[in-house]
Design a protein around this motif. Structure first.
Motif, PDB file in Angstrom:
ATOM      1  N   ALA A 154     -16.074   2.088  -0.669  1.00 38.90           N
ATOM      2  CA  ALA A 154     -15.041   2.714   0.154  1.00 38.90           C
ATOM      3  C   ALA A 154     -13.817   1.806   0.249  1.00 38.90           C
ATOM      4  CB  ALA A 154     -15.578   3.005   1.558  1.00 38.90           C
ATOM      5  N   GLN A 155     -12.707   2.266  -0.298  1.00 36.80           N
ATOM      6  CA  GLN A 155     -11.420   1.545  -0.202  1.00 36.80           C
ATOM      7  C   GLN A 155     -11.542   0.106  -0.717  1.00 36.80           C
ATOM      8  OE1 GLN A 155      -8.816   3.188   0.360  1.00 36.80           O
ATOM      9  NE2 GLN A 155      -7.160   1.893   1.069  1.00 36.80           N
ATOM     10  N   ALA A 156     -12.321  -0.093  -1.778  1.00 38.23           N
ATOM     11  CA  ALA A 156     -12.527  -1.461  -2.270  1.00 38.23           C
ATOM     12  C   ALA A 156     -12.624  -1.574  -3.782  1.00 38.23           C
ATOM     13  CB  ALA A 156     -13.807  -2.051  -1.642  1.00 38.23           C
ATOM     14  N   LEU A 157     -12.860  -0.475  -4.504  1.00 37.92           N
ATOM     15  CA  LEU A 157     -13.118  -0.571  -5.940  1.00 37.92           C
ATOM     16  C   LEU A 157     -11.972  -1.239  -6.683  1.00 37.92           C
ATOM     17  CD1 LEU A 157     -15.161   0.218  -8.184  1.00 37.92           C
ATOM     18  CD2 LEU A 157     -13.845   2.338  -8.472  1.00 37.92           C
ATOM     19  N   HIS A 158     -10.761  -1.036  -6.228  1.00 37.99           N
ATOM     20  CA  HIS A 158      -9.589  -1.599  -6.909  1.00 37.99           C
ATOM     21  C   HIS A 158      -9.537  -3.120  -6.843  1.00 37.99           C
ATOM     22  CE1 HIS A 158      -8.627  -0.362  -2.781  1.00 37.99           C
ATOM     23  NE2 HIS A 158      -7.765  -1.363  -2.727  1.00 37.99           N
ATOM     24  N   THR A 182      -4.979   7.060   0.876  1.00 37.08           N
ATOM     25  CA  THR A 182      -3.584   6.713   0.649  1.00 37.08           C
ATOM     26  C   THR A 182      -2.853   6.658   1.989  1.00 37.08           C
ATOM     27  OG1 THR A 182      -3.325   9.043  -0.001  1.00 37.08           O
ATOM     28  CG2 THR A 182      -3.412   7.413  -1.756  1.00 37.08           C
ATOM     29  N   ILE A 183      -1.527   6.600   1.952  1.00 32.99           N
ATOM     30  CA  ILE A 183      -0.774   6.275   3.166  1.00 32.99           C
ATOM     31  C   ILE A 183      -0.945   7.342   4.243  1.00 32.99           C
ATOM     32  CG2 ILE A 183       0.889   4.860   1.927  1.00 32.99           C
ATOM     33  CD1 ILE A 183       2.832   7.184   1.968  1.00 32.99           C
ATOM     34  N   LEU A 191      -3.384   1.201  -8.016  1.00 37.28           N
ATOM     35  CA  LEU A 191      -4.488   2.107  -8.305  1.00 37.28           C
ATOM     36  C   LEU A 191      -4.739   3.045  -7.130  1.00 37.28           C
ATOM     37  CD1 LEU A 191      -6.914  -0.460  -9.980  1.00 37.28           C
ATOM     38  CD2 LEU A 191      -5.724   1.420 -11.142  1.00 37.28           C
ATOM     39  N   VAL A 192      -4.551   2.535  -5.909  1.00 42.14           N
ATOM     40  CA  VAL A 192      -4.679   3.368  -4.709  1.00 42.14           C
ATOM     41  C   VAL A 192      -3.517   4.350  -4.628  1.00 42.14           C
ATOM     42  CG1 VAL A 192      -4.782   3.367  -2.186  1.00 42.14           C
ATOM     43  CG2 VAL A 192      -5.960   1.581  -3.487  1.00 42.14           C
ATOM     44  N   ASP A 193      -2.307   3.845  -4.832  1.00 42.09           N
ATOM     45  CA  ASP A 193      -1.132   4.727  -4.790  1.00 42.09           C
ATOM     46  C   ASP A 193      -1.281   5.876  -5.776  1.00 42.09           C
ATOM     47  OD1 ASP A 193       0.073   3.142  -2.862  1.00 42.09           O
ATOM     48  OD2 ASP A 193       1.222   1.966  -4.315  1.00 42.09           O
ATOM     49  N   ASN A 194      -1.989   5.625  -6.865  1.00 48.58           N
ATOM     50  CA  ASN A 194      -2.207   6.641  -7.898  1.00 48.58           C
ATOM     51  C   ASN A 194      -3.475   7.456  -7.649  1.00 48.58           C
ATOM     52  OD1 ASN A 194      -1.232   7.910 -10.238  1.00 48.58           O
ATOM     53  ND2 ASN A 194      -2.624   6.737 -11.547  1.00 48.58           N
ATOM     54  N   VAL A 218      -7.963  11.282   1.414  1.00 51.03           N
ATOM     55  CA  VAL A 218      -9.036  10.519   0.776  1.00 51.03           C
ATOM     56  C   VAL A 218      -9.262  11.075  -0.625  1.00 51.03           C
ATOM     57  CG1 VAL A 218     -11.492   9.919   0.863  1.00 51.03           C
ATOM     58  CG2 VAL A 218     -10.149  10.002   2.982  1.00 51.03           C
ATOM     59  N   HIS A 219      -9.403  10.175  -1.597  1.00 53.22           N
ATOM     60  CA  HIS A 219      -9.533  10.580  -3.001  1.00 53.22           C
ATOM     61  C   HIS A 219     -10.825   9.982  -3.563  1.00 53.22           C
ATOM     62  CE1 HIS A 219      -5.383  11.907  -2.641  1.00 53.22           C
ATOM     63  NE2 HIS A 219      -5.182  10.768  -1.988  1.00 53.22           N
TER      64      HIS A 219
END
Length: 263
Positions: free
Chosen positions: A107-111, A139-140, A169-172, A253-254
């Motif tokens: 969760a929110q860490a793979l990048h 994202t934001i 990567l998150v922004d995308n 959430v993506h």
């Protein structure tokens, strides 16, 4: 990476969103058995708490002991600090044995991860062929037109020089992140699939969320205060415009999800 989140661990635990139950129900519907989950990069346990209500046992690992101190203590969750780089032997000792895990979540860490070595570990611990890996980012935040019109340039211009490159990567929305897994049953690709999570915040909470950013801490270490007085005043005007101190903050959430197959 862990160093970026040590200073603001308490802020992170307080203001980062938990995740919608629909997200976990969707993931659980793709795992044939619900015995064991490895929540990698668990941080302060936002995902582990929800996973513990669905799966028999959860192992939450993180490189940051400070973050783990703020994770919820639950009877079927075991937290483990791990080194940034783990051998297969260490993986077996701290997480689980080969082909024994039903689900790996990130969760929110793979990048932040070294993906080739991490994916090797994921493929080793997951049950074959239906073990599932699910990674998501948010994202934001979205509040309303007034607040977002202040936030968007603050994020994309003021804070941009202080984000690590991986933030892109998150922004995308994880669309460009490497994810070498097979689609789960009922899907024809690995996503990203969109969900939304919500959190009630007042303006102080919103500022605390911003201060929990790694970019905020990086800027601070370089002597730059991103939340300058004029920025705070702009946020205050926008936030108080409708007369409501508490607001619903929405985080898109993506989700990337796949199964290990017979690798």
């Amino acid at each position: 990476m862990a160093k970026l989140f040590v200073e603001q661990a308490k802020q992170y635990a307080k203001t980062r969103p938990s995740y919608a139950q629909e997200l976990f129900e969707f993931i659980a519907s793709k795992t044939p058995s619900r015995d064991l989950v490895w929540d990698a990069g668990t941080g302060s346990g936002q995902a582990a708490r929800s996973l513990a209500g669905i799966y028999k046992n959860v192992i939450g690992t993180d490189t940051s002991l400070k973050q783990l101190e703020f994770a919820p203590k639950l009877p079927n969750v075991r937290y483990q600090q791990t080194p940034p780089v783990m051998s297969m032997g260490e993986l077996e000792q701290t997480v689980s044995t080969q082909s024994s895990v039903d689900l790996v979540t990130i969760a929110q860490a793979l990048h932040w991860f070294d993906l080739p070595s991490f994916y090797q570990q994921v493929k080793w611990v997951l049950k074959k062929p239906h073990g599932v890996v699910a990674a998501w980012c948010y994202t934001i935040p979205e509040v309303n037109e007034s607040v977002d019109s202040v936030f968007n340039p603050f994020y994309s211009i003021d804070s941009d020089p202080y984000w690590e490159p991986q933030r892109k990567l998150v922004d995308n929305k994880y669309m460009s992140i490497d994810f070498p897994f097979e689609p789960v049953e009922g899907t024809d690709n690995t996503g990203p699939f969109k969900f939304v999570t919500e959190k009630m915040m007042d303006l102080d909470d919103y500022f605390t969320y911003i201060r929990s950013w790694s970019a905020y801490q990086t800027a601070k270490a370089k002597g730059v205060e991103l939340l300058r007085d004029d920025v705070i005043e702009s946020f205050e005007r926008a936030w108080n415009e409708d007369g409501h101190g508490q607001k619903v903050v929405r985080f898109p959430v993506h989700l990337k999800i796949g199964k290990v197959g017979n690798v």
